[in-house]
Design an enzyme around this catalytic site. Structure first.
Site, PDB file in Angstrom:
ATOM      1  N   ARG A 230       0.838  -1.193   0.000  1.00  0.00           N
ATOM      2  CA  ARG A 230       0.000   0.000   0.000  1.00  0.00           C
ATOM      3  C   ARG A 230       0.877   1.250   0.000  1.00  0.00           C
ATOM      4  O   ARG A 230       1.927   1.291   0.638  1.00  0.00           O
ATOM      5  CB  ARG A 230      -0.904   0.047   1.242  1.00  0.00           C
ATOM      6  CG  ARG A 230      -2.170  -0.792   1.136  1.00  0.00           C
ATOM      7  CD  ARG A 230      -3.130  -0.214   0.103  1.00  0.00           C
ATOM      8  NE  ARG A 230      -4.387  -0.954   0.013  1.00  0.00           N
ATOM      9  CZ  ARG A 230      -4.610  -1.981  -0.787  1.00  0.00           C
ATOM     10  NH1 ARG A 230      -3.638  -2.424  -1.570  1.00  0.00           N
ATOM     11  NH2 ARG A 230      -5.791  -2.564  -0.833  1.00  0.00           N
ATOM     12  N   GLU A 259      -3.597   7.799  -5.833  1.00  0.00           N
ATOM     13  CA  GLU A 259      -3.708   6.959  -7.016  1.00  0.00           C
ATOM     14  C   GLU A 259      -4.853   7.437  -7.906  1.00  0.00           C
ATOM     15  O   GLU A 259      -5.973   7.614  -7.425  1.00  0.00           O
ATOM     16  CB  GLU A 259      -3.928   5.500  -6.602  1.00  0.00           C
ATOM     17  CG  GLU A 259      -2.732   4.934  -5.843  1.00  0.00           C
ATOM     18  CD  GLU A 259      -2.822   3.442  -5.582  1.00  0.00           C
ATOM     19  OE1 GLU A 259      -3.907   2.846  -5.851  1.00  0.00           O
ATOM     20  OE2 GLU A 259      -1.836   2.851  -5.115  1.00  0.00           O
ATOM     21  N   HIS A 278      -0.416  -0.019  -9.726  1.00  0.00           N
ATOM     22  CA  HIS A 278      -1.204  -0.813  -8.777  1.00  0.00           C
ATOM     23  C   HIS A 278      -1.816  -2.008  -9.501  1.00  0.00           C
ATOM     24  O   HIS A 278      -3.026  -2.272  -9.419  1.00  0.00           O
ATOM     25  CB  HIS A 278      -2.296   0.031  -8.133  1.00  0.00           C
ATOM     26  CG  HIS A 278      -2.757  -0.533  -6.810  1.00  0.00           C
ATOM     27  ND1 HIS A 278      -3.219   0.261  -5.784  1.00  0.00           N
ATOM     28  CD2 HIS A 278      -2.819  -1.807  -6.343  1.00  0.00           C
ATOM     29  CE1 HIS A 278      -3.555  -0.503  -4.748  1.00  0.00           C
ATOM     30  NE2 HIS A 278      -3.318  -1.775  -5.071  1.00  0.00           N
TER      31      HIS A 278
END
Length: 325
Positions: A230, A259, A278
Site C-alpha cells: 500500500r 492513485e 497498482h
C-alpha cells in the site's frame, strides 16, 4: 436484488449474478456521485475506489460492501460495521500474483532491465557496461509482513537461492523460523541486514510512514526496496530523496499515496526506480478469483448468511444479525 459497482468486474464474476439481479456499473470511483443509484442498492462492489461514511449512511438499503482484494483502507469499515454492513474481502485470491510481481521487480532491478532497455533504444549500446547488475542467489531478502503474500514471496525467493529474513509483529520467533526465515524482532534491524527489502503489510496508523528518511539511511547502499502492498507505508518524498542521493541502489513500487499519481510526481522521475500502476494483483487468474469470491460473498450476505471473509467480524455482533445464520 440490486448491485452497484464502481467499475465492472470480469465476465466470470458477472456470470454469477443471474437475471433477477439488477446491476448498475457507475464507471466512477466515488459512490457519492451517484447516490440516486445507491439509495436502493443491496450491494456495492468497489475496485480501485473509495467508499466513505457519507456514501454508506446515504444508502439506506445497503446490506454489504464487496472489495475485490484483501486491502480495505479505501472503505470506511468503521461506519459500515456500526451499521451492521459487512465489508467482504477476498483473502488468498491474489497471493501468488502479488508475490510474483514483487519478485519480478527484484529481478528487473537487479539486472537493470528498465534503464538498459531505455538507453539501448536511444542508441546507447554502452549501457551494457553500467556495472549495476547483480545476481540474486545468496542475497538476503528481508520480508516485512509474513502473512499469506509474504510467505508466498518467501517461497519464490527460496527457490531462487535467496536467504530469507522475516519481521512480523503478529508472529513469534518459532512461527517465523517455521517459514524458513531468520527471525527479526525489530524491522529496523532487518533493514540494516537485508540486500533487498519487500513490504507485505496493510496500511494502518501503525504502518504509515514506517519507512522514512531515518530508516532508509539504515539500509545498505546497495539495497533494493520493493512495495507491492500500500502507498503511504514508505514516505514517498523521503524515498525520492534517497534514490536521487544514492542512499539506496533502487526501488520498485506498485502503490502510491495518491492513485493515480500525477504525471509530474517527483517520485516517478527518480533514478533506479521501477513503477507499475497498482497492477500486481491484476493477473488474469487473480482477477477472476477475486471477482468470483467477492460476488459469492456479497450474495451470501444478501441472503442473510454470515460470510466468513469480511474486514471486521465484529459486524456480526450488530443486532440486525441476531437471528441470522
Amino acid at each position: 436484488m440490486k448491485f452497484v459497482m464502481t467499475q465492472a468486474i470480469c465476465p466470470e464474476g458477472m456470470e454469477l449474478l443471474d437475471e433477477d439481479v439488477e446491476v448498475y456499473v457507475a464507471d466512477d470511483p466515488d459512490p457519492n456521485h451517484y447516490l440516486d443509484q445507491m439509495k436502493n442498492t443491496d450491494a456495492l462492489i468497489v475496485r480501485i475506489a473509495r467508499c466513505d461514511g457519507h456514501a454508506i449512511e446515504n444508502s439506506p438499503n445497503l446490506k454489504v460492501i464487496g472489495r475485490t482484494g484483501v486491502g480495505y483502507d479505501t472503505v470506511d469499515v468503521k461506519t459500515a460495521t456500526e451499521l451492521g454492513i459487512p465489508v467482504v474481502i477476498t483473502p488468498g485470491a491474489n497471493n501468488r500474483s502479488v508475490a510474483e510481481h514483487a519478485v519480478a521487480m527484484m529481478f528487473a532491478l537487479s539486472k537493470n532491465l528498465v534503464e538498459a532497455q531505455n538507453e539501448m533504444c536511444a542508441g546507447n549500446w554502452e549501457i551494457r557496461g553500467a556495472n549495476k547488475a547483480f545476481e540474486l542467489e545468496g542475497k538476503t531478502v528481508g520480508i516485512i509482513g509474513l502473512g499469506a503474500i509474504g510467505r508466498e514471496t518467501a517461497e519464490i525467493c527460496k527457490g531462487c537461492g535467496m536467504k530469507i529474513a522475516g519481521y512480523d509483529p503478529f508472529m513469534n520467533q518459532e512461527q517465523i523460523e517455521a517459514v524458513g526465515a531468520a527471525y527479526y524482532s525489530d524491522y529496523e534491524d532487518l533493514l540494516k541486514a537485508a540486500d533487498i527489502v519487500t513490504i507485505h503489510v496493510p496500511l494502518t496508523d501503525g504502518t504509515r510512514d514506517m519507512i522514512g528518511r531515518e530508516q532508509l539511511a539504515m539500509m545498505k547502499k546497495t539495497a533494493l526496496l520493493i512495495n507491492c502492498s500500500r502507498g503511504g507505508i514508505i514516505n514517498e518524498a523521503d524515498l525520492a530523496e534517497a534514490l536521487k542521493q544514492g542512499i539506496i541502489a533502487g526501488a520498485g513500487t506498485d502503490v502510491y499515496c495518491d492513485e493515480p499519481p500525477e504525471a509530474d510526481d517527483p517520485l516517478l522521475h527518480c533514478p533506479n526506480l521501477i513503477v507499475s500502476p497498482h497492477s500486481a494483483a491484476q493477473t488474469r487468474e487473480a482477477v477472476i478469483k477475486m471477482a468470483q469470491m467477492c460476488v459469492n460473498g456479497c450474495l451470501a450476505v444478501c441472503r442473510g448468511e454470515r460470510w466468513p471473509y469480511v474486514a471486521d467480524k465484529v459486524v456480526y455482533d450488530h443486532p440486525i444479525w441476531k437471528n441470522r445464520i
